[in-house]
Design an enzyme around this catalytic site. Structure first.
Site, PDB file in Angstrom:
ATOM      1  N   VAL A 215       0.809  -1.013  -0.297  1.00 12.61           N
ATOM      2  CA  VAL A 215      -0.278  -0.119  -0.125  1.00 12.61           C
ATOM      3  C   VAL A 215       1.044   1.085  -0.281  1.00 12.61           C
ATOM      4  O   VAL A 215       2.138   1.376   0.576  1.00 12.61           O
ATOM      5  CB  VAL A 215      -0.816   0.516   1.252  1.00 12.61           C
TER       6      VAL A 215
ATOM      7  N   ALA B  58       5.012   3.984   2.841  1.00 11.99           N
ATOM      8  CA  ALA B  58       4.121   3.240   2.366  1.00 11.99           C
ATOM      9  C   ALA B  58       3.841   1.600   3.238  1.00 11.99           C
ATOM     10  O   ALA B  58       4.772   2.094   4.428  1.00 11.99           O
ATOM     11  CB  ALA B  58       4.671   2.531   1.010  1.00 11.99           C
ATOM     12  N   LYS B  59       3.758   0.386   2.869  1.00 12.19           N
ATOM     13  CA  LYS B  59       4.208  -0.193   3.640  1.00 12.19           C
ATOM     14  C   LYS B  59       3.501  -1.920   2.613  1.00 12.19           C
ATOM     15  O   LYS B  59       2.327  -1.673   1.637  1.00 12.19           O
ATOM     16  CB  LYS B  59       2.687  -0.598   5.163  1.00 12.19           C
ATOM     17  N   GLY B  60       3.976  -3.060   3.147  1.00 12.37           N
ATOM     18  CA  GLY B  60       4.046  -4.191   2.602  1.00 12.37           C
ATOM     19  C   GLY B  60       3.789  -5.232   3.725  1.00 12.37           C
ATOM     20  O   GLY B  60       4.371  -5.151   4.611  1.00 12.37           O
TER      21      GLY B  60
ATOM     22  N   ASP C 103      10.009  -4.851   8.676  1.00 20.97           N
ATOM     23  CA  ASP C 103       9.471  -5.146   9.718  1.00 20.97           C
ATOM     24  C   ASP C 103       9.723  -6.119  10.059  1.00 20.97           C
ATOM     25  O   ASP C 103      10.503  -6.922   9.846  1.00 20.97           O
ATOM     26  CB  ASP C 103       8.129  -4.743   8.648  1.00 20.97           C
TER      27      ASP C 103
END
Ligand code: GLU
Length: 457
Positions: free
Chosen positions: A94, A139-141, A180
């Site tokens: 995202v 952003a992050k995944g 992460d």
């Protein structure tokens, strides 16, 4: 050779893949709003944004733009397991906002990963980079999987396939992933190699948090905890607390929790309780985190299988819930979202809450912490040391430089102290609490950039 059989993991629900329209409605479904009666991370993130927008008197269209991610991608990630069966996992990336610079944010591997959670985390990355004043967006995944059940080979195939699926939306000037939950330097090395194979040349600046021998920065692994420690130093001045002998309770013994325990122990703090996902240990006389870490490494040498020695010498066994209620000077939630809630906040008994995790406190609980006079170092400030050293790594890669650990940490200290002071000044200007101040600062910076740029076309 036997052809691989095609089946999906029993715990996996396969989602449609493709690019979600930026205009798709991200207001929450009733289901997403409450998970077992708890507020979801995305709901928390939206409430925080609403509050900051109200204080800043933001134009409602600006607020609407910031409420939705610019792009959300859901991908299907099939991999061959060790037994030749193919399992199909679901991955997400995202990209919330890139007005201040390329998207930036980690990738997590966890069974509870959902699109909603990744969206909240992406939004928090936008604010985190803005508070730290580094030129990145958010952003992050994530991949919904249980990494503790996967072999190293399976993790490599999962990472390489996930990277391939998001290849056209990442890039050194587009979107730069990082580690992460349950991803690390090795994961970043696989992403870097997969991306580079497609490009035809090595592109170290595609990820941060890489191994040092592939262009990673000195000090990146401990950067989040180091940044947290600098913030705790600043907070201690405001609450007039001496760090030497201060009692510390830490929830989570992963990269951040462990390093925070180590650094604070070195500063002379007394770590009186630690925990991991399975539970915790408490000892009012103090726990040596290095001994615990060494014990854990000896007892559980295989990857990710580590757990705290729950029967550790002189310690009492406690649950994660009990840990949050221990009387202490500094409480550090360093695990998952939604840990301090309306249900337990009345029993939180600390002088300072330093949020190493993303979103560990619900908005209601946060209000009550403030009423109780507890000094909060909010997540988007407290854990921004990680992405700040990521930024240093990216600069080093682009310039093909290598900085010493001393250079990295001295720059990190300047950046963290400045961010803390900026948030504290905002708190004073607006006569508000630290979290609202951090949000006002972050949203204000992003909104100002949006206003200057205007709307295209
Ligand atoms: N995953 C980390 C965070 O939540 C680091 C992100 C990065 O370095 O890009 O802040």
């Amino acid at each position: 050779m036997k052809p691989p059989s095609l089946s999906t993991c029993s715990h996996e629900r396969i989602q449609p893949f493709g690019i979600r329209s930026p205009n798709s409605d991200f207001t929450l479904s009733q289901n997403a709003k409450t998970q077992n009666g708890n507020i979801t991370p995305l709901e928390v993130a939206i409430q925080q944004l609403d509050l900051a927008s109200e204080v800043l008197d933001l134009d409602s269209t600006v607020c609407e733009i910031l409420k939705k991610p610019k792009r959300s991608v859901i991908v299907s990630v099939p991999i061959k397991r060790e037994n030749d069966v193919i399992n199909v996992f679901t991955g997400f990336r995202v990209q919330h906002n890139d007005i201040r610079g390329p998207y930036k944010g980690g990738i997590r591997y966890h069974p509870d990963v959902t699109l909603e959670e990744v969206t909240a985390l992406a939004m928090w990355m936008t604010w985190k980079c803005a508070v730290a004043d580094i030129p990145y967006g958010g952003a992050k995944g994530g991949v919904k999987c249980d990494p503790t059940e996967l072999s190293i080979g399976e993790l490599e195939r999962l990472t390489r396939r996930y990277t391939t699926e998001i290849l056209n939306i990442i890039g050194p000037y587009q979107d730069v992933p990082a580690p992460d939950l349950y991803t690390d330097a090795q994961t970043m090395a696989w992403i870097m190699d997969t991306y580079s194979q497609f490009k035809g040349y090595m592109v170290p600046e595609i990820v941060t948090g890489k191994p040092v021998n592939l262009g990673g920065s000195e000090g990146r692994e401990g950067a989040t905890a180091r940044g947290l420690t600098y913030c705790i130093h600043e907070a201690a001045k405001h609450v007039r607390m001496r760090l030497k002998g201060a009692t510390v309770v830490i929830q989570g013994f992963g990269k951040v929790g462990w390093n925070a325990a180590r650094f604070l122990h070195e500063e002379g703090c007394k770590i009186i309780a630690l925990s991991d996902v399975k539970g915790g240990i408490q000892n009012q006389k103090g726990i040596d985190p290095i001994e615990v870490y060494e014990y854990q490494k000896r007892a559980y040498p295989s990857h990710y299988k580590g757990t705290l020695p729950l029967e550790y010498d002189g310690c009492t066994r406690i649950t994660n819930e009990e840990l949050l209620e221990i009387k202490c000077d500094i409480l550090i939630p360093a695990a998952m979202e939604n840990q301090i809630t309306e249900k337990n906040v009345a029993n939180v008994n600390a002088q300072v809450v330093a949020e190493a995790a993303n979103g560990p406190t619900t908005p209601e609980a946060s209000k009550i912490l403030v009423e109780k006079g507890i000094f909060i170092i909010p997540d988007i400030l407290a854990n921004s040391g990680g992405v700040t050293v990521s930024y240093f790594e990216w600069i080093q890669n682009i310039h093909r430089e290598h900085w010493t650990r001393e250079q990295v940490y001295s720059k990190l200290r300047c950046q963290m102290v400045k961010a803390f002071k900026d948030v504290f000044a905002t708190k004073k200007d607006y006569e508000t609490d630290m979290r609202t101040a951090a949000m006002i600062l972050a949203v204000g910076r992003v909104a100002a950039a949006l206003r200057t740029l205007g709307l295209w076309p």
